[in-house]
Design a protein around this motif. Structure first.
Motif, PDB file in Angstrom:
ATOM      1  N   THR A   1     -40.503  29.098  17.132  1.00 37.63           N
ATOM      2  CA  THR A   1     -40.181  29.084  15.702  1.00 37.63           C
ATOM      3  C   THR A   1     -38.709  28.784  15.439  1.00 37.63           C
ATOM      4  O   THR A   1     -37.880  28.817  16.349  1.00 37.63           O
ATOM      5  CB  THR A   1     -40.496  30.455  15.058  1.00 37.63           C
ATOM      6  OG1 THR A   1     -39.573  31.410  15.610  1.00 37.63           O
ATOM      7  CG2 THR A   1     -41.911  30.897  15.349  1.00 37.63           C
ATOM      8  N   VAL A   2     -38.427  28.534  14.165  1.00 41.97           N
ATOM      9  CA  VAL A   2     -37.035  28.352  13.720  1.00 41.97           C
ATOM     10  C   VAL A   2     -36.216  29.590  14.082  1.00 41.97           C
ATOM     11  O   VAL A   2     -35.072  29.503  14.509  1.00 41.97           O
ATOM     12  CB  VAL A   2     -37.003  28.113  12.197  1.00 41.97           C
ATOM     13  CG1 VAL A   2     -35.573  28.145  11.676  1.00 41.97           C
ATOM     14  CG2 VAL A   2     -37.673  26.795  11.841  1.00 41.97           C
TER      15      VAL A   2
ATOM     16  N   LYS B   1     -32.694  29.920  16.209  1.00 40.78           N
ATOM     17  CA  LYS B   1     -31.479  30.616  15.769  1.00 40.78           C
ATOM     18  C   LYS B   1     -31.098  31.695  16.784  1.00 40.78           C
ATOM     19  O   LYS B   1     -29.915  31.884  17.092  1.00 40.78           O
ATOM     20  CB  LYS B   1     -31.734  31.230  14.382  1.00 40.78           C
ATOM     21  CG  LYS B   1     -30.535  31.941  13.772  1.00 40.78           C
ATOM     22  CD  LYS B   1     -29.436  30.969  13.444  1.00 40.78           C
ATOM     23  CE  LYS B   1     -28.332  31.517  12.547  1.00 40.78           C
ATOM     24  NZ  LYS B   1     -27.786  32.808  12.914  1.00 40.78           N
TER      25      LYS B   1
ATOM     26  N   THR C   1     -36.091  15.758  15.033  1.00 42.45           N
ATOM     27  CA  THR C   1     -36.395  17.159  14.739  1.00 42.45           C
ATOM     28  C   THR C   1     -36.744  17.313  13.268  1.00 42.45           C
ATOM     29  O   THR C   1     -36.292  16.550  12.427  1.00 42.45           O
ATOM     30  CB  THR C   1     -35.189  18.078  15.068  1.00 42.45           C
ATOM     31  OG1 THR C   1     -34.014  17.500  14.524  1.00 42.45           O
ATOM     32  CG2 THR C   1     -35.037  18.278  16.560  1.00 42.45           C
TER      33      THR C   1
ATOM     34  N   GLY D   1     -32.839  21.556  15.899  1.00 42.83           N
ATOM     35  CA  GLY D   1     -33.992  21.542  15.010  1.00 42.83           C
ATOM     36  C   GLY D   1     -35.260  21.775  15.793  1.00 42.83           C
ATOM     37  O   GLY D   1     -35.242  21.956  17.011  1.00 42.83           O
ATOM     38  N   MET D   2     -36.357  21.785  15.042  1.00 40.34           N
ATOM     39  CA  MET D   2     -37.671  21.941  15.669  1.00 40.34           C
ATOM     40  C   MET D   2     -38.159  20.538  16.031  1.00 40.34           C
ATOM     41  O   MET D   2     -38.098  19.619  15.209  1.00 40.34           O
ATOM     42  CB  MET D   2     -38.641  22.598  14.695  1.00 40.34           C
ATOM     43  CG  MET D   2     -38.161  23.942  14.143  1.00 40.34           C
ATOM     44  SD  MET D   2     -37.750  25.141  15.430  1.00 40.34           S
ATOM     45  CE  MET D   2     -39.384  25.501  16.077  1.00 40.34           C
TER      46      MET D   2
ATOM     47  N   TYR E   1     -38.126  23.593  20.185  1.00 45.85           N
ATOM     48  CA  TYR E   1     -36.867  23.332  19.524  1.00 45.85           C
ATOM     49  C   TYR E   1     -35.943  22.588  20.472  1.00 45.85           C
ATOM     50  O   TYR E   1     -36.146  22.580  21.690  1.00 45.85           O
ATOM     51  CB  TYR E   1     -36.202  24.612  19.023  1.00 45.85           C
ATOM     52  CG  TYR E   1     -35.892  25.660  20.052  1.00 45.85           C
ATOM     53  CD1 TYR E   1     -34.883  25.462  21.004  1.00 45.85           C
ATOM     54  CD2 TYR E   1     -36.578  26.870  20.077  1.00 45.85           C
ATOM     55  CE1 TYR E   1     -34.591  26.430  21.932  1.00 45.85           C
ATOM     56  CE2 TYR E   1     -36.289  27.854  21.018  1.00 45.85           C
ATOM     57  CZ  TYR E   1     -35.298  27.623  21.947  1.00 45.85           C
ATOM     58  OH  TYR E   1     -34.990  28.570  22.885  1.00 45.85           O
TER      59      TYR E   1
ATOM     60  N   ARG F   1     -44.222  28.462  11.550  1.00 45.00           N
ATOM     61  CA  ARG F   1     -43.137  27.617  12.036  1.00 45.00           C
ATOM     62  C   ARG F   1     -41.774  28.285  11.871  1.00 45.00           C
ATOM     63  O   ARG F   1     -40.863  28.060  12.659  1.00 45.00           O
ATOM     64  CB  ARG F   1     -43.137  26.267  11.309  1.00 45.00           C
ATOM     65  CG  ARG F   1     -44.314  25.396  11.656  1.00 45.00           C
ATOM     66  CD  ARG F   1     -44.369  25.209  13.152  1.00 45.00           C
ATOM     67  NE  ARG F   1     -45.733  25.117  13.634  1.00 45.00           N
ATOM     68  CZ  ARG F   1     -46.319  23.988  14.006  1.00 45.00           C
ATOM     69  NH1 ARG F   1     -45.641  22.863  13.937  1.00 45.00           N
ATOM     70  NH2 ARG F   1     -47.542  23.996  14.452  1.00 45.00           N
ATOM     71  N   LEU F   2     -41.640  29.070  10.836  1.00 43.68           N
ATOM     72  CA  LEU F   2     -40.345  29.695  10.595  1.00 43.68           C
ATOM     73  C   LEU F   2     -40.135  30.910  11.490  1.00 43.68           C
ATOM     74  O   LEU F   2     -39.014  31.189  11.912  1.00 43.68           O
ATOM     75  CB  LEU F   2     -40.221  30.118   9.130  1.00 43.68           C
ATOM     76  CG  LEU F   2     -40.158  28.982   8.103  1.00 43.68           C
ATOM     77  CD1 LEU F   2     -40.067  29.567   6.693  1.00 43.68           C
ATOM     78  CD2 LEU F   2     -38.963  28.074   8.365  1.00 43.68           C
TER      79      LEU F   2
ATOM     80  N   GLU G   1     -39.319  22.378   5.844  1.00 50.10           N
ATOM     81  CA  GLU G   1     -37.869  22.215   5.707  1.00 50.10           C
ATOM     82  C   GLU G   1     -37.435  22.410   4.254  1.00 50.10           C
ATOM     83  O   GLU G   1     -36.427  23.062   3.980  1.00 50.10           O
ATOM     84  CB  GLU G   1     -37.437  20.830   6.199  1.00 50.10           C
ATOM     85  CG  GLU G   1     -35.960  20.586   5.945  1.00 50.10           C
ATOM     86  CD  GLU G   1     -35.370  19.454   6.763  1.00 50.10           C
ATOM     87  OE1 GLU G   1     -36.083  18.458   6.977  1.00 50.10           O
ATOM     88  OE2 GLU G   1     -34.216  19.571   7.177  1.00 50.10           O
TER      89      GLU G   1
ATOM     90  N   THR H   1     -30.833  28.779   4.740  1.00 54.55           N
ATOM     91  CA  THR H   1     -30.835  28.889   6.202  1.00 54.55           C
ATOM     92  C   THR H   1     -29.969  30.048   6.668  1.00 54.55           C
ATOM     93  O   THR H   1     -30.069  30.474   7.812  1.00 54.55           O
ATOM     94  CB  THR H   1     -30.312  27.587   6.833  1.00 54.55           C
ATOM     95  OG1 THR H   1     -29.132  27.186   6.138  1.00 54.55           O
ATOM     96  CG2 THR H   1     -31.332  26.474   6.734  1.00 54.55           C
TER      97      THR H   1
ATOM     98  N   ILE I   1     -32.012  33.230   7.850  1.00 54.94           N
ATOM     99  CA  ILE I   1     -32.892  33.304   9.022  1.00 54.94           C
ATOM    100  C   ILE I   1     -32.562  34.601   9.757  1.00 54.94           C
ATOM    101  O   ILE I   1     -31.414  34.812  10.153  1.00 54.94           O
ATOM    102  CB  ILE I   1     -32.676  32.105   9.965  1.00 54.94           C
ATOM    103  CG1 ILE I   1     -32.947  30.795   9.227  1.00 54.94           C
ATOM    104  CG2 ILE I   1     -33.562  32.216  11.208  1.00 54.94           C
ATOM    105  CD1 ILE I   1     -32.518  29.553   9.987  1.00 54.94           C
TER     106      ILE I   1
END
Lengths: 347, 826
Positions: free
Chosen positions: A234-235, A239, A266, A293-294, A313, B424-425, B477, B485, B488
């Protein structure tokens, strides 16, 4: 006899300290305890000693023998020490400098690269490698770069003449051109084509841009990229990786932030900023350090991974830029001049 | 691109401070490269004053003492002033004590060279109202004395210099950026009103406009072309407000018609072009490809030669515009233009980019066309432009527009499940917030269904200007952008173990670097690209022919490096010339070896060692051939190559970089590796300006040969009994290499060992055979040398006796006498 023994011991005590060499010592020793030595001779006379005097005479002989042995031991010790001293020569002056040149030094780019690789290996990234000469497929097509994208232009990318043939750089299609890779992302493509997911790799390496050389640009420079592909990446994982990397590199309290951006390979894409107050020569709160990015589903499709199952990622950054930040270097050209006064500063 | 805050306010009310707007733009995904505040800020205690008297300062040549009348704002004040550009009677800005000028400069009553000054007369720069610092800002419109200066100066603006990513051509205009900011700040977006589209145009007059109409011969490259005729315009300067906005955006005002074109481009992102109708030959427009060699002089005064891939707008006779890029000198609007043709077109991005690159010519128009202009916005932009032309230049629209193409319907919907977004997040955003984010960005949710799972499924309609949105992940996105962002949440790195190992090339590089640095070499990094001259001189003329780039950037970086030695010598020279003592340099990196027309990319490690230039209180052995041989053997060993067992050949002609008779090579392309070492070619080194002898070594290997990997080693048993040593010296011809003598001797010795021992149980072996002395001179004939070897024999199961070893030695001597040209030296 008693008297003779005392004389003998006394003579030895004056003689042996004069002995300078091993042959002299052996000769001297033989004069007392050798087959024809004086002590030996006296001991042979023991038979002639009256029976009642024998215990006393025996004690006297033993006493003398022990005394002599002490003399011999002392002399031998002295000789050995003298020999050792002769072998050692005069003592050294430990403050004289070593006449050997050195020590060798690692190039700062190597130091930074290896540090990053160590940090990433701890969280399961293996270091991958790939050719610097690439083809359009690995450098652009598979990374979802549109056919008419400016990055592919001969103004920005070094190409080889169509007649050039490389023996060990594989092409995907016969018609594509050879070029010098513009990023190490091509290593990701080769790795994914070669091995099934999950994978976690870091690919440091030299890349090329057709650009003017100045304080911040060099015709070749180095990048380091990470790629992680697995189920459910995941995002937030991305991070987390960035936070981990820069905390490991710069210590606790280091912060990163993502700014949305665009890269063709990405989606979503981000630029990564680093809180930089504690870095030398930086007087901004945030500085840009890389992009991430993903992995775009189109990239997975190009390498035969099913984007419905796998997510991943990618993160990339310039090693020169990182080294410049870490060490406070303000001109990229120093990395390629190899002035020893520069190289010696980082080892 | 430069975006004016005043202009944005036209479409969205932005009441946040500039810092907050800057942050918003940044986290929407557009890098803010600069923020420029123009015009005067709000200034307290700065008024219009009139200079009444001006006298020279008694103590300073360049200063004057003035009496300045501020009227109701403070009466007559004494001001000491250093400027020279004003006269008695001029009206100027005057800052009185307590005023704070830009840069946090507070004005105080003070003595200047002994004369009291009540304040300061100001330049435009000092007020933050312009760049002019050459003298006082003379208020030539003579505003009323005592007015606050902000009532006189034009209002300020804030201009953001924004980098628009290539996927967002819709933001190459103020409306696009306003749309993003409206979404971020939850504000409404107001579109400009464009009336002409619905208005009724006048009927066409036969003589006016474009009697020949529009023809598009290249519809693939020009999917939409429309031309509007406006008659009766009067060319002149555009209004001040429009000029101010154009200037803020970095454009120079030209005249009302050209400015309207630019204004609408900066508003909608649609480039426009205006022709003088009289100057269109044949009264017609043809969109076609140029003929090879066709010429046009563009507005920048440069003659350009076109070819058949380049699209032009032509009249009946000649090209008048390089389509989408730049107009010609021959057809534009000039001061006496009365009838216009306004072009509003869509061109294929690739076609514009190609032509722009070919000609080395780009413009605000081509920049937008290259990235893609929304075809569904063209009509509105044209209508807006017509409105503005009529408002600023007069005239009237004549006849209907000539429109060719453009009738491509647009409909795109993306079905998005909110569960997918969360997946996805990796963190939660409520369904409602997702939907709000999409709608704020003008991505209307046209259908919502429950599920799958606890989430919802949204059908999102994508407007034509968001051609970049095509898949659910693209909307992830968008949602994340608006969510922010920075929000997160932190997490720990998930790192389940994977069996992957570092690449063998990486391991080789690391070991080679460690070895070289451990042996006191300084690791260097030199550029990969070298000049043809260097490659030819140091490697071969063939290499210089094969390793070249198609498009080098500079002449001395035109070829791939076939060796690391050139770069290392350059580094050596640089240090020498800078007076830095240097002797040992090394590099690990890629080189490119050409063999039989094929280029091979190789992993390589190389080093050079010059005689240590420093004076030392204790002498050391200088570097020599055998020292570099040792290092090359070590490097080869790291790649799994046992160099000692490989045939070595002296390097001769054709390998110009090395000194004949003092260097050697091993390996070949067929083996997949090569080693070269020894003394570097003395005359080449001298020619470089490097002093003294330089030794060097290079080991290179094909990466795939490293990848094949060595099998894991197996332990072999070894004897615990003592060896028996014997020496033997052989006399050989000078020209015979030591390795050949040794291998002959070894073969004979092994045969002797096995022949001497009948029962296998009693076997013993020649464990090692070392060459320990080379002698020439007294006692030996001219042209001969003596090579002394030491044998070590050892048995696995017992201590060997002299007699059994002597028997073997006897056989060895017999074997030498019988089967070799060597003599045993007694």
């Amino acid at each position: 006899m008693q008297e003779e023994l005392s004389t003998l011991v006394a003579r030895a005590a004056s003689e042996l300290p004069q002995v300078r060499t091993r042959p002299e010592f052996e000769a001297a020793k033989a004069r007392y305890v050798g087959p024809n030595g004086d002590l030996t001779r006296l001991m042979k006379q023991m038979g002639a000693v009256p029976k009642e005097e024998r215990p006393a005479a025996g004690r006297a002989v033993n006493e003398a023998k022990a005394r002599l042995q002490e003399q011999f031991d002392a002399a031998l010790r002295r000789l050995t020490e003298a020999e050792l001293a002769a072998e050692l020569g005069p003592p050294v002056d430990p403050t004289l400098p070593s006449p050997d040149p050195g020590p060798g030094t690692y190039h700062p780019l190597t130091l930074v690269r290896e540090e990053m690789c160590r940090i990433l290996r701890k969280v399961g990234f293996a270091v991958a490698d790939g050719p610097e000469v690439e083809t359009e497929f690995y450098c652009f097509d598979a990374l979802n770069t549109p056919a008419d994208h400016p990055a592919r232009d001969t103004q920005d990318t070094f190409y080889f003449p169509s007649a050039a043939r490389f023996g060990n750089v594989t092409k995907k299609t016969a018609g594509e051109k050879y070029l010098l890779r513009t990023h190490t992302s091509s290593v990701q493509i080769r790795t994914m084509l070669q091995s099934p997911p999950p994978i976690r790799i870091v690919s440091p390496g030299r890349v090329y841009r057709r650009d003017t050389t100045d304080a911040t640009h060099s015709a070749n420079f180095h990048q380091l990229e990470c790629l992680s592909v697995d189920r459910g990446v995941t995002v937030r994982d991305l991070k987390a990786l960035l936070d981990y990397i820069f905390t490991a590199l710069l210590g606790p309290g280091t912060k990163t932030r993502f700014r949305p951006h665009y890269f063709s390979y990405t989606e979503p894409s981000f630029e990564v900023d680093l809180s930089a107050r504690h870095l030398p020569k930086v007087n901004k709160e945030w500085i840009e350090i890389g992009g991430c990015g993903m992995v775009d589903p189109a990239v997975f499709t190009a390498v035969g991974y099913d984007p419905a199952i796998w997510t991943g990622y990618a993160f990339g950054m310039g090693l020169e830029r990182l080294a410049m930040l870490l060490y406070g270097i303000d001109d990229i050209r120093y990395f390629y001049q190899n002035d020893l006064r520069f190289l010696r500063q980082f080892a | 691109m430069k975006i004016s805050l005043n202009w944005l306010q036209e479409y969205v009310t932005l009441d946040a401070p500039v810092e907050e707007i800057t942050r918003a733009i940044t986290f929407l995904g557009f890098e803010v490269e600069g923020v420029q505040v123009t015009g005067a800020p709000a200034l307290e205690k700065v008024f219009v004053g009139e200079v009444r008297t001006r006298e020279k300062h008694p103590n300073a040549d360049k200063l004057s003492i003035c009496q300045v009348d501020l009227g109701p704002a403070g009466g007559v004040k004494t001001i000491v002033c250093g400027a020279q550009n004003y006269q008695v009677g001029d009206r100027v800005p005057v800052a009185l004590a307590g005023a704070v000028l830009p840069g946090n400069f507070t004005i105080k009553q003070s003595k200047i060279r002994g004369q009291l000054s009540d304040g300061m007369m100001c330049s435009a720069r000092e007020l933050g109202a312009g760049d002019d610092a050459g003298g006082l800002l003379i208020l030539s419109s003579r505003p009323e004395i005592g007015l606050p200066i902000n009532a006189v100066l034009p209002p300020g603006d804030t201009v953001f210099d924004i980098e628009i990513t290539p996927n967002r051509p819709d933001c190459l205009c103020h409306l696009g950026v306003a749309r993003e900011l409206a979404a971020w700040f939850s504000k409404d977006l107001k579109y400009p009103e464009a009336r002409s589209a619905s208005g009724e145009p006048e009927p066409a007059e036969a003589s006016a406009g474009l009697p020949g109409g529009v023809r598009v011969d290249a519809p693939d490259d020009c999917p939409l072309y429309s031309a509007h005729v406006v008659s009766g315009v009067k060319i002149g300067p555009s209004p001040g407000w429009m000029q101010a906005r154009l200037k803020a955006a970095g454009l120079r005002p030209i005249n009302n018609v050209v400015d309207v074109g630019n204004y609408v481009m900066l508003e909608y992102g649609q480039p426009l072009h205006a022709f003088d109708a009289r100057r269109l030959g044949g009264g017609r427009i043809i969109v076609r490809h140029a003929a090879d060699g066709e010429k046009i002089r563009t507005l920048d005064g440069v003659d350009r030669t076109l070819n058949r891939r380049m699209l032009v707008i032509a009249d009946g006779e000649k090209p008048v515009v390089i389509a989408g890029i730049m107009g010609g000198e021959n057809s534009g609007v000039s001061d006496d233009t009365t009838d216009l043709v306004l072009e509003c077109a869509i061109f294929r991005p690739g076609a514009i980019r190609w032509t722009s690159r070919q000609l080395g010519l780009s413009s605000d128009s081509s920049y937008r066309y290259e990235r893609g202009v929304d075809p569904h916005c063209a009509a509105e932009a044209a209508a807006r432009a017509l409105d503005l032309i009529m408002a600023t230049a007069g005239g009237r629209v004549v006849g209907p527009a000539f429109t060719v193409g453009g009738d491509v319907p647009w409909k795109r919907e993306i079905v998005l499940s909110t569960g997918f977004v969360r997946e996805r997040l990796g963190f939660d955003i409520p369904d409602k917030a997702m939907k709000a984010a999409l709608e704020a960005l003008e991505l209307p949710v046209i259908r919502e269904e429950a599920g799958p799972g606890p989430g919802m499924t949204l059908t999102v309609s994508i407007p034509s200007w968001r051609n970049d949105l095509d898949r659910p992940i693209d909307l992830v996105e968008e949602i994340l952008r608006l969510h922010g962002t920075e929000k997160i949440p932190p997490a720990a790195v998930a790192a389940p173990g994977l069996p992957g190992e570092d690449d063998p090339v990486v391991r080789f590089n690391r070991r080679a670097t460690d070895y070289l640095v451990g042996h006191d070499f300084h690791e260097c990094s030199n550029v990969t690209l070298r000049s043809a001259r260097e490659v030819a001189a140091w490697v071969s003329a063939t290499a210089a022919q094969e390793l070249n780039l198609a498009n080098p950037f500079v002449e001395d970086q035109s070829h791939l490096r076939p060796t690391l030695i050139i770069g290392l010598l350059e580094s050596l020279k640089l240090n020498q010339s800078r007076g830095v003592a240097v002797s040992r340099l090394a590099e690990v990196g890629r080189i490119f070896i050409e063999r039989d027309g094929l280029i091979h990319e190789c992993a390589a490690a190389a080093f050079i060692a010059a005689v240590d230039p420093a004076r030392r209180w204790l002498k050391r052995e200088p570097v020599d051939f055998y020292a570099v041989k040792h290092h090359v053997e070590a490097l080869a060993g790291m790649a799994g190559v046992d160099l000692a067992s490989e045939p070595l050949a002296p390097l001769v002609g054709g390998s110009q970089g090395w000194q004949e008779g003092h260097s050697a090579e091993a390996g070949l392309a067929e083996k997949g590796w090569t080693a070269r070492f020894g003394l570097l070619n003395l005359s080449l080194v001298r020619a470089l300006g490097v002093e003294g002898k330089v030794y060097g070594g290079l080991f290179a290997i094909l990466p795939e040969r490293l990848k094949s990997g060595a099998p894991r080693r197996r332990y072999a048993d070894f004897s615990l009994f003592p060896p028996v040593l014997r020496d033997l010296a052989l006399v050989a011809e000078e020209a015979v290499p030591a390795a050949r003598v040794r291998s002959d001797l070894e073969r004979i010795a092994r045969e002797a060992c096995s022949a001497a021992q009948a029962p296998a149980a009693a076997a013993f072996v020649l464990e090692s055979l070392e060459l320990f002395d080379v002698y020439r001179g007294q006692g030996l004939p001219e042209g001969r040398k003596s090579l002394a070897f030491s044998f070590a024999f050892r048995a696995a199961d017992r201590t060997l006796t002299d007699s059994e070893v002597n028997a073997v030695l006897q056989r060895i001597q017999e074997g030498i006498a019988a089967g070799t040209p060597y003599q045993v030296r007694k």
